[in-house]
Write an enzyme that holds these catalytic residues in place. Structure first.
Site, short mmCIF file in Angstrom:
data_model
loop_
_atom_site.label_atom_id
_atom_site.label_comp_id
_atom_site.label_asym_id
_atom_site.label_seq_id
_atom_site.Cartn_x
_atom_site.Cartn_y
_atom_site.Cartn_z
N GLU A 70 5.10 2.17 7.14
CA GLU A 70 3.68 1.96 6.82
C GLU A 70 2.89 3.24 7.04
O GLU A 70 3.16 4.02 7.96
CB GLU A 70 3.13 0.85 7.71
CG GLU A 70 1.70 0.45 7.42
CD GLU A 70 1.20 -0.64 8.36
OE1 GLU A 70 0.26 -1.36 7.97
OE2 GLU A 70 1.74 -0.78 9.48
N LYS A 140 -0.80 -5.50 1.26
CA LYS A 140 -0.65 -6.23 2.52
C LYS A 140 -1.63 -7.40 2.58
O LYS A 140 -2.83 -7.25 2.40
CB LYS A 140 -0.90 -5.26 3.68
CG LYS A 140 -0.68 -5.84 5.06
CD LYS A 140 -0.91 -4.75 6.11
CE LYS A 140 -0.67 -5.22 7.52
NZ LYS A 140 -0.98 -4.13 8.51
N CYS A 183 4.34 -4.71 8.00
CA CYS A 183 3.97 -4.72 9.41
C CYS A 183 3.48 -6.09 9.91
O CYS A 183 4.27 -6.98 10.15
CB CYS A 183 2.94 -3.63 9.68
SG CYS A 183 2.82 -3.17 11.45
#
Length: 298
Positions: A70, A140, A183
């Site tokens: 990331e 995300k 993440c």
């Protein structure tokens, strides 16, 4: 199936011969993956150069697919953050060119993509095939908004500057369905179930997981997502200290569908390489058919 642990800056693939690694030869039911662990900081040019070098090493190991962490291009002070870019901006072009030059699939960690309004970006993963063609885009969904009492160093409000994505995304990597996540998504099992139901046999997790939470939760969550969905999980993390005073856990790893960690990085930049035995996914799903036995289906 490969397994191994790497030292900083080294490549390990415990069961692959050096000849097979150099040629990229793998069996029909095998996908060789590389999880790239980096220490991105406040120098974007240096970060990108380090990422490209790690991809070159992944290609030299015979990887079919390499995953970067990331915010691979910048993890430094907000005051120096680069301007957000469109998907086809300089960030995308760099990794498209690298994928084409190395003839390797690249999941380019994530970067700040131009968002829905001037105040917000997207935290976006780009996927490039061996020809450098854009094969997938994932934004995300779950944003890292936490505040721990008395621990200001682990308090974040990602949603102040980042807008959530809405789409669940899988890509076909040479006939293998690969699910995308980033993440903090890792804490939301419903996303991974959607990916598995959509056919994913492998899921990837580019991450910058904090040291404070990572030491207790990182491996547990990765193994849980693998076990629940009977798939491989490939996680590539940021590692070490970052500007200003942020610390990431690293420990990039590959987990098999039984929940076994088959390859794991130690601290610092490095690379883990593993061969995913894809018939193992089908065998486990047949012998222990928990996905087929679901009763509470949304």
């Amino acid at each position: 199936m490969s397994s191994g642990t790497v030292s900083p800056g080294t490549v390990s693939s415990a069961t692959a011969s050096s000849e097979a690694a150099s040629s990229g030869t793998v069996s029909r039911n095998t996908l060789r993956v590389a999880a790239c662990q980096l220490n991105s900081r406040g120098d974007r040019a240096a970060n990108l150069a380090a990422a490209v070098e790690m991809l070159e090493r992944a290609a030299a190991s015979g990887a079919d697919l390499a995953v970067l962490p990331e915010y691979v291009d910048y993890l430094g002070p907000a005051s120096g953050e680069p301007e957000p870019e469109p998907v086809d901006g300089s960030f995308g072009r760099l990794f498209a060119d690298t994928a084409r030059r190395l003839s390797m699939w690249v999941i380019a960690g994530s970067f700040h993509e131009v968002g829905p309004d001037p105040e917000h970006t997207y935290n976006t993963t780009l996927v490039f095939d061996r020809s450098g063609t854009l094969a997938g885009v994932y934004r995300k969904i779950h944003l890292f908004d936490i505040e721990l009492a008395g621990r200001p160093e682990v308090s974040y409000q990602e949603s102040r500057r980042v807008a959530p994505g809405t789409d669940v995304v899988c890509v076909d990597v040479e006939g293998v369905r690969v699910g995308l996540s980033i993440c903090y998504d890792l804490r939301f099992p419903e996303l991974y179930r959607r990916l598995a139901v959509d056919g994913a046999r492998v899921v990837v997790v580019p991450a910058a997981f904090t040291t404070h939470t990572g030491r207790d939760h990182w491996e547990v969550l990765l193994r849980a997502r693998a076990i629940e969905n009977q798939c491989y999980v490939v996680a590539a993390g940021q590692s070490g200290e970052h500007d200003p005073g942020r610390s990431c856990y690293g420990h990039s790893m590959v987990v098999d569908p039984w929940g076994t960690v088959v390859a794991q990085a130690v601290d610092g930049p490095g690379l883990v390489v593993a061969d995913l035995a894809l018939d193992r996914v089908e065998r486990i799903r047949t012998e222990l058919p928990s996905l087929a036995n679901r009763r509470l289906v949304a």
